[in-house]
Design an enzyme around this catalytic site. Structure first.
Site, PDB file in Angstrom:
ATOM      1  N   THR A   1      69.140  14.113  60.177  1.00 28.51           N
ATOM      2  CA  THR A   1      68.817  13.818  58.784  1.00 28.51           C
ATOM      3  C   THR A   1      69.856  14.335  57.814  1.00 28.51           C
ATOM      4  O   THR A   1      70.091  13.753  56.760  1.00 28.51           O
ATOM      5  CB  THR A   1      67.442  14.425  58.433  1.00 28.51           C
ATOM      6  OG1 THR A   1      66.474  13.942  59.365  1.00 28.51           O
ATOM      7  CG2 THR A   1      67.000  14.041  57.043  1.00 28.51           C
TER       8      THR A   1
ATOM      9  N   THR B   1      67.031  18.317  63.522  1.00 29.99           N
ATOM     10  CA  THR B   1      66.260  19.552  63.678  1.00 29.99           C
ATOM     11  C   THR B   1      65.334  19.566  64.891  1.00 29.99           C
ATOM     12  O   THR B   1      65.016  20.632  65.402  1.00 29.99           O
ATOM     13  CB  THR B   1      65.412  19.820  62.420  1.00 29.99           C
ATOM     14  OG1 THR B   1      64.517  18.724  62.199  1.00 29.99           O
ATOM     15  CG2 THR B   1      66.299  20.013  61.204  1.00 29.99           C
ATOM     16  N   ASP B   2      64.896  18.399  65.364  1.00 30.98           N
ATOM     17  CA  ASP B   2      63.872  18.377  66.409  1.00 30.98           C
ATOM     18  C   ASP B   2      64.312  19.052  67.698  1.00 30.98           C
ATOM     19  O   ASP B   2      63.510  19.699  68.374  1.00 30.98           O
ATOM     20  CB  ASP B   2      63.432  16.936  66.701  1.00 30.98           C
ATOM     21  CG  ASP B   2      62.547  16.367  65.603  1.00 30.98           C
ATOM     22  OD1 ASP B   2      62.152  17.141  64.708  1.00 30.98           O
ATOM     23  OD2 ASP B   2      62.249  15.162  65.637  1.00 30.98           O
TER      24      ASP B   2
ATOM     25  N   LYS C   1      61.652  25.641  66.055  1.00 31.15           N
ATOM     26  CA  LYS C   1      61.098  24.857  64.955  1.00 31.15           C
ATOM     27  C   LYS C   1      59.579  24.963  65.037  1.00 31.15           C
ATOM     28  O   LYS C   1      58.965  24.481  65.983  1.00 31.15           O
ATOM     29  CB  LYS C   1      61.545  23.394  65.058  1.00 31.15           C
ATOM     30  CG  LYS C   1      61.078  22.526  63.889  1.00 31.15           C
ATOM     31  CD  LYS C   1      61.637  21.114  63.985  1.00 31.15           C
ATOM     32  CE  LYS C   1      61.151  20.266  62.823  1.00 31.15           C
ATOM     33  NZ  LYS C   1      61.706  18.891  62.843  1.00 31.15           N
TER      34      LYS C   1
END
EC number: 6.3.5.-
Length: 445
Positions: free
Chosen positions: A103, A179-180, A258
């Site tokens: 992203t 980020t995942d 996360k």
């Protein structure tokens, strides 16, 4: 700089000496729209893309526009010129920014409203001239993928690019990443890159750069600040620290996870303190933990992985035949279990695990609780699993243990040597001492 525009849109901008980054005003009927001209990635050549004061980006068709007026030129032209010179000569850079997708390097397709991982890091730097106040940077697009499509072979390519960046004279590296699966990549790089000459900082964004609530800019500025000023030679993750824009936190790459699907402060250190916080407005790094790995003279690259490993999240009622199939009818060489509590599965699988370890398959135990450590000596089932050859992995996170096992399997064939490496604290993945402040608490007073 109108190269992103074509045909009639390009001609209009050229005639008015309007460039990307300039503040303009467009009159269309009774509507007046003021904003900054952005690059256009629309397939429609008749679209201008404008960033409004409220932070949103909009596309405006050139049809029926009665007036376009230049308000002010982009004030960062001098800095942009310097940045381009730096990008043309990597040897002049201090910090290398490597883009892998996600992203933080996304753009909007205005025909559909969809966000695609296609905007390069250089283009983000173009709209963050403040980066040049921190350090001279050079950007490289290694690949552009969604982080769920990350693979071990990509970890190797990233590690090789980091090594090359240090060999070219950069003192720090920033990696733009989705980020995942960022924590997986951070772990992979931590095991693959030793004696680091400087910080390797993974950074991402929970909100795309077209949204007013985007964390892209602050996270990227903070990451460059960390890469520039950090005293350590470690792989870290740099992300928002709270739901506002106060500061960012720097987490050790093998002790971070996360912990929320959408919050900007989704990343937390687990069983460890953050290494530092970044006051992004002041361009200042404040160390929070002095037990870091110091910078070394020359980075060592040892990036290879064997993905014949499996992460099993134990649950009540897990089918024994299914588990037996994994252990006997696949090419598996190692199994990481995310067990309950102190490190348990049902006792129904003890003999199955015993046979697997005798056949040379490594089985390691972590806890689903994430916080705390495995202790298989407390209850009967734990002791039975120990006797069957299951190896407790202290306070290692399940994902970190999986990545570490892939790295270890690529280096060793002997089960005892594999066990020895898995229980060794190689890059800070095991914290030998826990304190009360390592566990987050929520107050409802």
């Amino acid at each position: 700089m109108q190269e992103n525009y074509k045909a009639k849109a390009y001609d209009i901008l050229k005639n008015l000496n309007i460039e990307e980054g300039d503040l303009i005003e467009i009159k269309k009927g009774d509507l007046r729209i003021r904003g900054i001209l952005l690059p256009s990635y629309s397939k429609d050549e008749r679209i201008f893309v404008i960033k409004l004061d409220n932070g949103y980006n909009i596309g405006i068709s050139i049809d029926n526009i009665s007036e376009i007026k230049l308000i002010t030129k982009n004030s960062s032209k001098a800095q942009e010129s310097e940045r381009k010179e730096v990008s043309r000569n990597g040897a002049k850079s201090e910090i290398k920014i490597i883009s892998t997708g996600g992203t933080i390097v996304s753009k909007v397709e205005y025909e559909t409203g969809a966000v695609r991982p296609a905007l390069t890091t250089e283009e983000i730097v173009q709209f963050l001239p403040e980066i040049n106040e921190i350090a001279k940077v050079d950007a490289e697009v290694l690949f552009s993928i969604l982080s769920e499509n990350m693979k071990p072979e990509y970890w190797v390519k990233i590690a090789e690019s980091v090594k090359k960046a240090f060999d070219e004279g950069n003192t720090g590296v920033v990696i733009a990443h989705g980020t995942d699966t960022m924590a997986y990549t951070a772990s992979a790089l931590a095991f693959s890159l030793r004696s680091l000459q400087g910080p390797v900082v993974l950074v991402g964004s929970q909100r795309s750069s077209d949204r007013p609530s985007s964390d892209s800019a602050i996270n990227l500025l903070s990451a460059v600040t960390t890469a520039k000023y950090a005293p350590f030679g470690e792989v870290v993750v740099n992300m928002h620290a709270d739901s506002s824009d106060t500061y960012a936190l720097v987490h050790r790459g093998v002790k971070v996870r996360k912990m929320h699907s959408s919050r900007r402060d989704a990343f937390q250190s687990v069983n460890d303190k953050p290494l530092a916080k970044v006051l992004w407005k002041e361009r200042k790094l404040v160390m929070l933990d002095k037990s870091y790995m110091s910078k070394k003279g020359e980075t060592t690259l040892d990036a290879k992985f064997d993905n014949r490993a499996f992460l099993l999240y134990y649950y009540p009622g897990l089918d024994r035949d299914f588990l037996e199939h994994i252990l006997t009818n696949t090419k598996i060489r190692g199994l990481i279990i995310a067990g309950t509590g102190l490190g348990h599965t049902s006792s129904d699988y003890v003999e199955l695990f015993r046979k697997a370890t005798k056949d040379g398959i490594f089985i390691g135990m972590t806890t689903q609780c994430l916080f705390g450590r495995v202790n298989m000596n407390v209850y009967t089932t734990g002791r039975q699993l120990l006797d069957a050859g299951v190896t407790p992995l202290e306070d290692m996170l399940p994902e970190v243990a999986l990545v570490k096992l892939m790295w270890v399997l690529a280096h060793e064939q002997d089960l005892e040597k594999i066990r020895s490496l898995m229980i060794s604290n190689l890059v800070g993945e095991i914290n030998p001492r826990h304190t009360l402040d390592l566990f987050p608490r929520w107050s409802y007073e």
